[in-house]
Design a protein around this motif. Structure first.
Motif, short mmCIF file in Angstrom:
data_model
loop_
_atom_site.label_atom_id
_atom_site.label_comp_id
_atom_site.label_asym_id
_atom_site.label_seq_id
_atom_site.Cartn_x
_atom_site.Cartn_y
_atom_site.Cartn_z
N ILE A 182 0.84 -1.20 0.00
CA ILE A 182 0.00 0.00 0.00
C ILE A 182 0.87 1.25 0.00
O ILE A 182 0.59 2.24 -0.70
N LEU A 183 1.96 1.23 0.77
CA LEU A 183 2.86 2.39 0.82
C LEU A 183 3.52 2.64 -0.53
O LEU A 183 3.72 3.79 -0.93
N ILE A 184 3.90 1.55 -1.23
CA ILE A 184 4.49 1.70 -2.57
C ILE A 184 3.48 2.38 -3.50
O ILE A 184 3.83 3.30 -4.26
N ALA A 185 2.22 1.93 -3.43
CA ALA A 185 1.17 2.52 -4.28
C ALA A 185 0.96 3.99 -3.94
O ALA A 185 0.87 4.85 -4.84
N VAL A 186 0.89 4.29 -2.65
CA VAL A 186 0.67 5.68 -2.21
C VAL A 186 1.86 6.55 -2.63
O VAL A 186 1.70 7.69 -3.07
N GLY A 187 3.08 6.00 -2.51
CA GLY A 187 4.27 6.73 -2.92
C GLY A 187 4.27 7.05 -4.40
O GLY A 187 4.61 8.16 -4.82
N THR A 188 3.86 6.06 -5.21
CA THR A 188 3.79 6.28 -6.66
C THR A 188 2.74 7.35 -6.98
O THR A 188 2.97 8.23 -7.81
N LEU A 189 1.60 7.27 -6.30
CA LEU A 189 0.55 8.27 -6.49
C LEU A 189 1.07 9.66 -6.13
O LEU A 189 0.82 10.64 -6.85
N ALA A 190 1.81 9.74 -5.02
CA ALA A 190 2.37 11.04 -4.60
C ALA A 190 3.32 11.61 -5.65
O ALA A 190 3.32 12.81 -5.93
N ILE A 191 4.12 10.72 -6.27
CA ILE A 191 5.06 11.17 -7.30
C ILE A 191 4.30 11.72 -8.50
O ILE A 191 4.68 12.74 -9.08
N VAL A 192 3.21 11.03 -8.87
CA VAL A 192 2.37 11.52 -9.98
C VAL A 192 1.87 12.93 -9.68
O VAL A 192 1.96 13.84 -10.54
N LEU A 193 1.38 13.14 -8.48
CA LEU A 193 0.81 14.45 -8.12
C LEU A 193 1.90 15.52 -8.09
O LEU A 193 1.67 16.66 -8.53
N ILE A 194 3.06 15.17 -7.56
CA ILE A 194 4.16 16.15 -7.48
C ILE A 194 4.62 16.54 -8.88
O ILE A 194 4.79 17.73 -9.19
N LEU A 195 4.83 15.53 -9.74
CA LEU A 195 5.30 15.81 -11.10
C LEU A 195 4.26 16.59 -11.90
O LEU A 195 4.61 17.39 -12.77
N SER A 196 2.99 16.38 -11.60
CA SER A 196 1.93 17.10 -12.30
C SER A 196 1.96 18.59 -12.01
O SER A 196 1.46 19.40 -12.80
N ARG A 197 2.55 18.95 -10.86
CA ARG A 197 2.59 20.35 -10.45
C ARG A 197 3.84 21.07 -10.97
O ARG A 197 3.94 22.28 -10.86
N ILE A 198 4.79 20.33 -11.54
CA ILE A 198 6.00 20.96 -12.04
C ILE A 198 5.67 21.75 -13.31
O ILE A 198 5.09 21.20 -14.25
N PRO A 199 6.03 23.03 -13.36
CA PRO A 199 5.65 23.88 -14.50
C PRO A 199 6.50 23.65 -15.74
O PRO A 199 6.94 24.59 -16.40
N VAL A 200 6.76 22.40 -16.06
CA VAL A 200 7.47 22.04 -17.29
C VAL A 200 6.57 21.07 -18.04
O VAL A 200 6.32 19.96 -17.57
N ALA A 201 6.08 21.50 -19.20
CA ALA A 201 5.05 20.72 -19.91
C ALA A 201 5.49 19.29 -20.15
O ALA A 201 4.72 18.34 -19.97
N ALA A 202 6.75 19.09 -20.58
CA ALA A 202 7.22 17.75 -20.92
C ALA A 202 7.16 16.82 -19.72
O ALA A 202 6.93 15.61 -19.86
N ILE A 203 7.36 17.37 -18.51
CA ILE A 203 7.35 16.54 -17.29
C ILE A 203 5.91 16.32 -16.81
O ILE A 203 5.52 15.19 -16.50
N SER A 204 5.14 17.40 -16.73
CA SER A 204 3.78 17.27 -16.20
C SER A 204 2.91 16.37 -17.07
O SER A 204 2.11 15.59 -16.56
#
Length: 531
Positions: A182-204
């Protein structure tokens, strides 16, 4: 005429349509790769779900993934490049449709395995190929209230899959549902959310794919991932026809899959129209028919190469809008890239070896996005003065019943179970039926404003010929209405205007078009008719 910065001089001037612009080969493949990366998470998700539901090992799942990439590439080339009668010749990326996932897992639950799934896809798609040109005649029965409900159901019905992955994927494993998974899944989800907030189109834009990579690398470091079998099938291999056996055929499975085909028709038609508006090119019934034929031909051929129903990917339509690159040949280049990836089973092996909890964390976003897409479509639906609210409510409920209570249809005949165990089939059947009953069969324009406990409130009026009948028979009044000094007063204490037949028709038209949403709007419309 000005020329695109990417295109050589004269190339754009030669193009009769915006989508016919030809960019340099290197540029086309660069943009094509961006399309592939945008849809890669979606195209590998379906074979992963179906492979695990069918009980395949890593090698078997790898075969499915490679096959889906290969067929998706061919389907993309056919759709974007086009040949006579096949292909819309628009920048549309094709891949395995999410619409069939619930239905295919229901067929697998019947115990006949992948051959029955492939048989159902093959026959249903062949029928779809025949009826595709006639879909324009019934497209009116698939308005946003129907398609939005169905797409929302697809996303919601896939959530148990994401949860199962997050818990470990294999219910028989000793660590299934462990805190670590569950922690691995939550960690992956957190990474998705963090990367989505990065103001670089190619990354988000690639946040889901990058999160899967990061999550897998972390698992590899801690010894929670096994890539020892990645090279078992070699580096290069042509997809083996009927690798899982010759298809078998079941009437119930075919009917259930044909419902999916109808949903696919609606999705692809919407995507063709949407990308046509983005590109600013003409889209007529002939072009839609050619696009649907390409869908169905690809879907009919796909079971031969161990793949499933094909449809346009909506996220790539969004990418066309974001980048402004309208050339269909860019998407054709992306199709070539997909074909090459499909010939490299090592790629499928890598994906099959990704830890299930990592996929679970990404799947929450991926499948949630599908549901959100449906909700966005439903937000465009008019709920005032009609029964669309109850249509959506009942259809969603029927779609979710098989998800929350899988044994609901166990006492019914097996063919009923195969059709209705799929949330997508249940929701589609109910949405189309209720849309026919509420919005088409025997409905007159004035009927749409008749009061019902389920009709969302809006401005109201009463015809003069009805006033005396309502006063004398108070039981006929709408909920909350009262009679005061010979007048009708609604639940908000406002007098309901009394109008002529002509004024009533004008008010009904204004309510239907959205011009009148409050009692003040209604009074304005009445005043305009008096003037």
């Amino acid at each position: 005429m000005s020329t695109s910065k990417q295109a050589p001089k004269g190339k754009q001037a030669e193009a009769a349509r915006p989508e016919d612009e030809r960019l340099p080969v290197g540029t086309s493949f660069a943009y094509g790769l961006q399309h592939v990366l945008t849809m890669y998470g979606g195209i590998i998700a379906v074979p992963l779900i179906i492979g695990k539901a069918a009980g395949l090992d890593g090698a078997g799942v790898s075969v499915l993934i490679a096959s889906c990439l290969f067929v998706g590439g061919l389907a993309t080339i056919l759709q974007s490049f086009g040949v006579p009668f096949f292909g819309s010749q628009l920048p549309l990326v094709q891949g395995v449709s999410f619409a069939g996932v619930a239905t295919m897992t229901s067929i697998l639950a019947g115990g006949e395995g992948l051959p029955e799934v492939f048989g159902a896809v093959l026959v249903a798609s062949a029928i779809g190929l025949i009826v595709a040109p006639g879909f324009a005649l019934i497209v009116k029965f698939f308005p946003p209230v129907v398609t939005g409900t169905v797409i929302t159901t697809i996303g919601l019905s896939l959530m148990p899959v994401a949860a199962g992955w997050a818990m470990g994927g294999n219910a028989e494993a000793p660590d299934y549902g462990s805190g670590r998974n569950i922690l691995i899944a939550v960690g992956t989800l957190a990474i998705v959310l963090i990367l989505s907030r990065i103001p670089v189109a190619a990354i988000s834009r690639l946040s889901i794919l990058l999160a899967i990579v990061v999550g897998t690398v972390v698992c590899l470091i801690f010894g929670w991932a096994d890539f020892s079998q990645v090279l078992d099938r070699g580096v290069f291999a042509f997809p083996e026809p009927f690798a899982f056996g010759m298809p078998t055929f079941s009437a119930a499975a075919i009917i259930s899959m044909f419902i999916v085909i109808i949903v696919t028709f609606a999705e692809t038609t919407a995507d063709i129209i949407a990308v046509g508006e983005i590109v600013k090119t003409k889209v007529d019934s002939k072009r839609i028919s050619n696009g649907l034929r390409a869908d169905m031909l690809s879907s009919a051929v796909s079971p031969i190469f161990n793949s499933f129903t094909q449809s346009a990917f909506a996220q790539n339509v969004g990418l066309v809008a974001i980048t402004g690159v309208k050339s269909r040949f860019v998407v054709t280049a992306g199709g070539v890239i997909l074909v090459v990836l499909g010939l490299l089973p090592v790629m499928g092996g890598v994906v099959a070896a990704i830890p299930s909890p990592v996929l679970g964390g990404a799947g929450i976003v991926l499948f949630g996005t599908v549901a959100a897409s449906g909700i966005r479509t439903l937000s465009k639906v008019e709920y005032e003065g009609n029964l669309n609210m109850i249509l959506v409510a009942v259809s969603l409920a029927f779609g979710i019943i098989p998800v929350v209570q899988p044994d609901f249809y166990n006492s019914f005949p097996s063919w009923v179970g195969i059709i209705l165990h799929s949330g997508i089939s249940s929701a589609t059947l109910m949405a189309v039926l209720l849309n026919l009953v509420f919005n088409h069969i025997g409905v007159r324009s004035k009927d749409r404003t008749e009061r019902s406990v389920f009709v969302a409130g809006t401005g109201r009026v009463i015809r003069r010929d009805e006033l005396e009948r309502l006063i004398n028979h108070e039981a006929l009044l709408a909920e909350g209405d009262t009679v005061k000094d010979g007048k009708i007063v609604d639940c908000n204490g406002e007098e309901v205007p009394v109008v002529s037949e002509q004024q009533h028709e004008k008010v009904v038209e204004a309510i239907k078009s959205g011009e009148a949403q409050t009692q003040d709007d209604v009074r304005r419309v009445i005043k305009e008719t008096e003037d």
